[in-house]
Design a protein around this motif. Sequence first.
Motif, PDB file in Angstrom:
ATOM      1  N   ALA A   1      41.072  42.446  70.851  1.00 15.41           N
ATOM      2  CA  ALA A   1      42.022  42.089  71.967  1.00 15.41           C
ATOM      3  C   ALA A   1      42.468  43.344  72.858  1.00 15.41           C
ATOM      4  O   ALA A   1      42.139  44.311  72.629  1.00 15.41           O
ATOM      5  CB  ALA A   1      43.263  41.568  71.210  1.00 15.41           C
ATOM      6  N   PRO A   2      42.946  42.991  73.969  1.00 13.57           N
ATOM      7  CA  PRO A   2      43.123  44.166  75.100  1.00 13.57           C
ATOM      8  C   PRO A   2      43.518  45.626  74.383  1.00 13.57           C
ATOM      9  O   PRO A   2      42.962  46.507  75.027  1.00 13.57           O
ATOM     10  CB  PRO A   2      43.954  43.356  76.080  1.00 13.57           C
ATOM     11  N   GLN A   3      44.467  45.452  73.678  1.00 16.42           N
ATOM     12  CA  GLN A   3      45.191  46.535  73.178  1.00 16.42           C
ATOM     13  C   GLN A   3      44.879  47.115  71.944  1.00 16.42           C
ATOM     14  O   GLN A   3      45.180  48.112  71.595  1.00 16.42           O
ATOM     15  CB  GLN A   3      46.742  46.551  73.575  1.00 16.42           C
ATOM     16  N   ALA A   4      44.035  46.535  71.636  1.00 10.46           N
ATOM     17  CA  ALA A   4      43.461  46.820  70.127  1.00 10.46           C
ATOM     18  C   ALA A   4      42.715  48.136  69.959  1.00 10.46           C
ATOM     19  O   ALA A   4      42.979  49.062  69.134  1.00 10.46           O
ATOM     20  CB  ALA A   4      42.593  45.873  69.558  1.00 10.46           C
ATOM     21  N   LEU A   5      41.920  48.524  71.152  1.00 12.64           N
ATOM     22  CA  LEU A   5      41.296  49.768  70.924  1.00 12.64           C
ATOM     23  C   LEU A   5      42.256  50.934  71.241  1.00 12.64           C
ATOM     24  O   LEU A   5      41.767  52.027  70.436  1.00 12.64           O
ATOM     25  CB  LEU A   5      40.094  49.866  72.075  1.00 12.64           C
ATOM     26  N   ALA A   6      43.280  50.999  72.010  1.00 10.90           N
ATOM     27  CA  ALA A   6      44.186  51.899  72.156  1.00 10.90           C
ATOM     28  C   ALA A   6      45.112  51.933  70.581  1.00 10.90           C
ATOM     29  O   ALA A   6      45.010  53.169  70.465  1.00 10.90           O
ATOM     30  CB  ALA A   6      45.304  51.489  73.047  1.00 10.90           C
TER      31      ALA A   6
ATOM     32  N   GLU B   1      41.605  63.591  72.789  1.00 13.24           N
ATOM     33  CA  GLU B   1      40.071  64.084  72.601  1.00 13.24           C
ATOM     34  C   GLU B   1      39.682  64.110  71.160  1.00 13.24           C
ATOM     35  O   GLU B   1      38.703  63.702  70.680  1.00 13.24           O
ATOM     36  CB  GLU B   1      39.894  65.430  73.298  1.00 13.24           C
ATOM     37  N   LEU B   2      40.791  64.907  70.342  1.00 13.92           N
ATOM     38  CA  LEU B   2      40.420  64.775  68.788  1.00 13.92           C
ATOM     39  C   LEU B   2      40.469  63.313  68.233  1.00 13.92           C
ATOM     40  O   LEU B   2      39.335  63.166  67.264  1.00 13.92           O
ATOM     41  CB  LEU B   2      41.640  65.427  67.996  1.00 13.92           C
ATOM     42  N   ALA B   3      41.151  62.421  68.574  1.00 12.61           N
ATOM     43  CA  ALA B   3      41.298  61.102  68.338  1.00 12.61           C
ATOM     44  C   ALA B   3      39.739  60.461  68.554  1.00 12.61           C
ATOM     45  O   ALA B   3      39.507  59.730  67.618  1.00 12.61           O
ATOM     46  CB  ALA B   3      42.283  60.263  68.849  1.00 12.61           C
ATOM     47  N   LEU B   4      39.475  60.530  69.575  1.00 14.45           N
ATOM     48  CA  LEU B   4      37.949  59.890  70.051  1.00 14.45           C
ATOM     49  C   LEU B   4      36.981  60.668  69.192  1.00 14.45           C
ATOM     50  O   LEU B   4      36.011  59.850  68.981  1.00 14.45           O
ATOM     51  CB  LEU B   4      37.706  60.417  71.613  1.00 14.45           C
TER      52      LEU B   4
ATOM     53  N   ASP C   1      29.152  49.781  69.772  1.00 15.04           N
ATOM     54  CA  ASP C   1      28.889  50.726  70.725  1.00 15.04           C
ATOM     55  C   ASP C   1      29.762  50.482  71.923  1.00 15.04           C
ATOM     56  O   ASP C   1      30.097  51.385  72.711  1.00 15.04           O
ATOM     57  CB  ASP C   1      27.494  50.558  70.924  1.00 15.04           C
ATOM     58  N   ARG C   2      29.895  49.344  72.169  1.00 17.54           N
ATOM     59  CA  ARG C   2      30.747  49.073  73.810  1.00 17.54           C
ATOM     60  C   ARG C   2      32.025  49.753  73.400  1.00 17.54           C
ATOM     61  O   ARG C   2      32.731  50.333  74.559  1.00 17.54           O
ATOM     62  CB  ARG C   2      30.947  47.441  73.808  1.00 17.54           C
ATOM     63  N   SER C   3      32.678  49.755  72.039  1.00 17.03           N
ATOM     64  CA  SER C   3      34.044  50.229  72.031  1.00 17.03           C
ATOM     65  C   SER C   3      33.965  51.654  72.068  1.00 17.03           C
ATOM     66  O   SER C   3      34.951  52.256  72.411  1.00 17.03           O
ATOM     67  CB  SER C   3      34.400  49.919  70.586  1.00 17.03           C
ATOM     68  N   LEU C   4      33.138  52.239  71.549  1.00 15.73           N
ATOM     69  CA  LEU C   4      32.900  53.618  71.797  1.00 15.73           C
ATOM     70  C   LEU C   4      32.657  54.191  73.235  1.00 15.73           C
ATOM     71  O   LEU C   4      33.477  55.154  73.600  1.00 15.73           O
ATOM     72  CB  LEU C   4      31.407  54.206  71.122  1.00 15.73           C
ATOM     73  N   ALA C   5      32.246  53.140  74.033  1.00 13.62           N
ATOM     74  CA  ALA C   5      32.284  53.699  75.373  1.00 13.62           C
ATOM     75  C   ALA C   5      33.443  53.318  76.290  1.00 13.62           C
ATOM     76  O   ALA C   5      34.104  54.247  76.967  1.00 13.62           O
ATOM     77  CB  ALA C   5      31.024  52.759  76.270  1.00 13.62           C
ATOM     78  N   GLU C   6      34.169  52.351  75.845  1.00 12.97           N
ATOM     79  CA  GLU C   6      35.490  51.751  76.279  1.00 12.97           C
ATOM     80  C   GLU C   6      36.538  52.675  75.950  1.00 12.97           C
ATOM     81  O   GLU C   6      37.427  53.055  76.580  1.00 12.97           O
ATOM     82  CB  GLU C   6      35.783  50.461  75.917  1.00 12.97           C
ATOM     83  N   ALA C   7      36.368  53.423  74.609  1.00  9.70           N
ATOM     84  CA  ALA C   7      37.546  54.085  73.986  1.00  9.70           C
ATOM     85  C   ALA C   7      37.324  55.269  75.021  1.00  9.70           C
ATOM     86  O   ALA C   7      38.680  55.974  75.115  1.00  9.70           O
ATOM     87  CB  ALA C   7      37.226  54.497  72.759  1.00  9.70           C
ATOM     88  N   ALA C   8      36.368  55.792  75.494  1.00 17.57           N
ATOM     89  CA  ALA C   8      36.106  57.122  76.246  1.00 17.57           C
ATOM     90  C   ALA C   8      36.993  57.054  77.353  1.00 17.57           C
ATOM     91  O   ALA C   8      37.404  58.200  78.177  1.00 17.57           O
ATOM     92  CB  ALA C   8      34.910  57.643  76.408  1.00 17.57           C
ATOM     93  N   GLN C   9      37.299  55.658  78.175  1.00 21.18           N
ATOM     94  CA  GLN C   9      37.935  55.684  79.407  1.00 21.18           C
ATOM     95  C   GLN C   9      39.599  55.631  79.331  1.00 21.18           C
ATOM     96  O   GLN C   9      40.316  55.514  80.293  1.00 21.18           O
ATOM     97  CB  GLN C   9      37.508  54.322  79.729  1.00 21.18           C
ATOM     98  N   LEU C  10      39.927  55.436  77.902  1.00 19.09           N
ATOM     99  CA  LEU C  10      41.542  55.160  77.759  1.00 19.09           C
ATOM    100  C   LEU C  10      42.273  56.661  78.028  1.00 19.09           C
ATOM    101  O   LEU C  10      41.753  57.653  77.571  1.00 19.09           O
ATOM    102  CB  LEU C  10      41.607  54.661  76.407  1.00 19.09           C
ATOM    103  N   ARG C  11      43.393  56.602  78.598  1.00 19.53           N
ATOM    104  CA  ARG C  11      44.151  57.721  78.795  1.00 19.53           C
ATOM    105  C   ARG C  11      45.594  57.613  77.699  1.00 19.53           C
ATOM    106  O   ARG C  11      45.610  56.486  77.368  1.00 19.53           O
ATOM    107  CB  ARG C  11      44.702  57.488  80.350  1.00 19.53           C
ATOM    108  N   PRO C  12      46.023  58.963  77.577  1.00 22.15           N
ATOM    109  CA  PRO C  12      47.349  58.857  76.778  1.00 22.15           C
ATOM    110  C   PRO C  12      48.154  57.822  76.983  1.00 22.15           C
ATOM    111  O   PRO C  12      49.058  57.234  76.345  1.00 22.15           O
ATOM    112  CB  PRO C  12      47.583  60.189  77.041  1.00 22.15           C
ATOM    113  N   ASP C  13      48.500  57.467  78.354  1.00 14.64           N
ATOM    114  CA  ASP C  13      49.579  56.350  79.032  1.00 14.64           C
ATOM    115  C   ASP C  13      49.136  55.227  78.650  1.00 14.64           C
ATOM    116  O   ASP C  13      49.988  54.120  78.094  1.00 14.64           O
ATOM    117  CB  ASP C  13      49.528  56.391  80.506  1.00 14.64           C
ATOM    118  N   ASP C  14      47.747  54.875  78.373  1.00 14.12           N
ATOM    119  CA  ASP C  14      47.352  53.547  77.796  1.00 14.12           C
ATOM    120  C   ASP C  14      47.788  53.435  76.337  1.00 14.12           C
ATOM    121  O   ASP C  14      48.230  52.297  75.899  1.00 14.12           O
ATOM    122  CB  ASP C  14      45.797  53.438  77.878  1.00 14.12           C
ATOM    123  N   LEU C  15      47.803  54.453  75.382  1.00 10.50           N
ATOM    124  CA  LEU C  15      47.950  54.293  74.272  1.00 10.50           C
ATOM    125  C   LEU C  15      49.390  54.354  74.238  1.00 10.50           C
ATOM    126  O   LEU C  15      50.009  53.372  73.128  1.00 10.50           O
ATOM    127  CB  LEU C  15      47.617  55.365  73.553  1.00 10.50           C
TER     128      LEU C  15
END
Lengths: 437, 421
Positions: free
Chosen positions: A255-260, A339-342, A377-391
């Motif tokens: 779901a949209p916010q699951a990765l955050a 960064e550490l979480a990633l 693999d897609r999630s790994l790539a998408e996760a790198a785009q997330l910002r603290p505000d998204d979380l």
Amino acid sequence: MSAAGLIQPRTLPGGCPLWLIERPGAGILSAKLWMRGGSSADPSGQRGAAQLLAGVLSRGCGSLSGDALADLVEGSGAGLRCEAAEDGTLLSLKCASSDAPSLLPLLLQMVQQPWLVSDQIDLERQLNLQTLQRQKEDPFQLAHDQLRQLLYSEGPYGHDPLGVDADLRTLSRDQLQQLASRYGQNGAVMVLAGEIPTNVEELLLAGVTDAHWACQPPQRSSGPQGQSQPAISVSNDDTEQLVLMLGATTTPLGAPQALALRLLHCHLGVGMSSRLFVALREEHGLAYDVGVHFPARLGDAPFVFHLSSSSERAAEATTELLQEWQRLLDQPISEAELELALAKFRGQEALGRQTSSQIADRHALVLGHGLPFDFADRSLAEAAQLRPDDLLAAARSLLAAPSLSLCGPASALEQAEAVWRRHSLSRSQPQPVASSS
Amino acid sequence: MPASPGLTHQPLPEPQRRSLGNGVNLVQIDLPQAPVVCLDLWCRAGSACERSDESGLAHFLEHMVFKGSQSLEAGEFDLKVEALGGNSNAATGFDDVHYHVLMPPEAAPQALELLLDLVLQPRLDGDDFAMERQVVLEELAQSEDQPEEVAFQELLRQACGSHAYGRPILGRRDALEAHSPEAMGAFHQRHYRADRCCLALAGPLAGLDLDAALNDSPLSRLPRSEPLAAIPTLQLQPGHTRIELQRLEAARLLMAWQLPGAADQDTVMGGDLLTTLLAEGRRSRLVEQLRERLRLVESVDLDLNVLESGCLVLLEAVCEPEQLQEVEQQVRRVLLELIEQPPAEAELERAKRLVGNGYRFSLEVAGSVAAMVGNSQLWGRHHNLQRPLDWLNDWGCERLSREVIPLLHPDRAFSLQAVPS
């Protein structure tokens, strides 16, 4: 991944997707058959049916009695497990690849032609009832069961996959037969990883009466929902420690916010540098075991902080735990923390791909959720785009109104409850549910 | 008979061994397919090394190691390792302790440097010590809230007599409250020594140059130990007891037997076969008789604990309190039958397949390979990965019946019945 070899998507005659992941060398084969419809699909008054049925599948199927099947599997030194979880039933086979010709045919035979012998159902039922009873020895289990009630009430996720005593006692062979006849209708997928025999489809279909096992690939669909309003539940138990579980119902895998939320999970609960470990264990010495539980689900997954602390420190432990939750809603995590979480998210992915069995398991799970094969693999790539505000936004929309479950001695419960009543989280208003996409 | 039934015969990777100038042993094993490297530092410093006033110190020290070293702040190690995509953990047993790190290969050299610094030069700060004592006391409290663990601890206490295996690894509460950083420092100095440590590395090691770093490291500068008193051989006392436990929901029958120590790997393998034949899978003797046919138990398990001073076979049966006597009698009957009449070929073959496959499956994971070769190296056993499979194959029904089965005679066991109070 360098460790994963050739990947072949195929389809079995009746429609079941079959994924082959070739990993030569070790002489091992792992096969997973994931069928949607686990304990969350237990019919009304039949809580525990999916697990009871799963347990009976290997007690006789096709031309093999339960004893003959056990002789074949154990005599090959193989492992065979059939288990229901909340969202699906999973058949798991792990064996020497040279034994694949005799063992692979079992998977579909168990699904299509289980014997369901009454006497064996009774035995399996009795074992499940005993396990349910014994689990009550564990204060973590008690707190967990209680939190599940708060979060899911009588909904599909509201009971242990093992079931509920009263329902389990009345389950009949006919009811199990009906459930078995619906295997695959809500989606199923098979994943094999390791050394794969050349005639694999032939082996999988060997011995079945109908090679057209009618089933469809698992679709994206909305799963069971949870409640989100602050509530508390306590259970008085004569223990040394107070067990605390603070949790909310969130969102499905993919779901949209699951990765955050997954990154928040890594930040808070993965490894010894995680926020909860450092704040509660290293800085306060409040607990040995502290962490976050956030399983992948088709529906609103629970997101839970858990902690156990000496009863005389109940107030302090409750205060600190609530403060950590509140912090998620008040402020974004830092860039360095993100960064550490990633790094942990990537590390966990790598560690989860060490064995054929792990690889098959993870792919079966995401495919079973109707997600693409390369979802991880897609999630790994998408996760790198997330910002603290998204979380922060994800926390505010999904974690605003947690519930608290406590298990421990009366004095500790009293202290912890008083802290909860004074805290603003006990009066928090849930966010309006975001429109799902 | 084929050399290893069921599995294809790719030669297993060979461990490479060497020693540093001060005598520290190194063992490396290249697993080109593995996605991570495991670094595993072993030390002969388990709870059996504790003096009477040192109860719980070996395990407490394992916690304190992660609180920093002379050059690493508390928590810095975890932060660095995890920022590199790795993770770490440690475990304290009766005989030994080990610290392991799983790392992406490219970060392995850095992890090695961090690990050796952390374990061999711990800071043992007084404030950290007081805080971590709380954590250890919480760990103890958590285990005391699990009645099953309380029952097992009581079994070992009564069965092992004065031997260290009868004492809890977590330690006694009063002793933990009395420990000091100085006493812990002395324990570290006594046991974390060149001749009592070894390092195991497993994973895709090709191209990683770890040798230079090892040759000039805290590991290479470790002095040798002073002579230490030998840990006596276990003398398990057969016997019987019954206890009542609060919060127990199902009764337990627990039994303990002694087998020869880990140095006798061949017999250890025989013990593995025997416990598998008896209690692994639906067609094993105990499970079939007690759970499937008589339906007396929810579960019955038989575990082989491989230990240096004497292996322990531990049985656990979970049942209704009113069935406890009958369960114990049936366990007795099954064991006596097996003593009277050697197992059938097919039964042994089944056990060999299960044990052999379990072993081969475990070789898929760098962490378990490192632990196996590391532990063997630590105790001076230099066999390769193939050797256990050869030992396995050499066991026959007659020999098992002669050499191992009699060791599980019910009269040789200490048995404990635990019932809800």
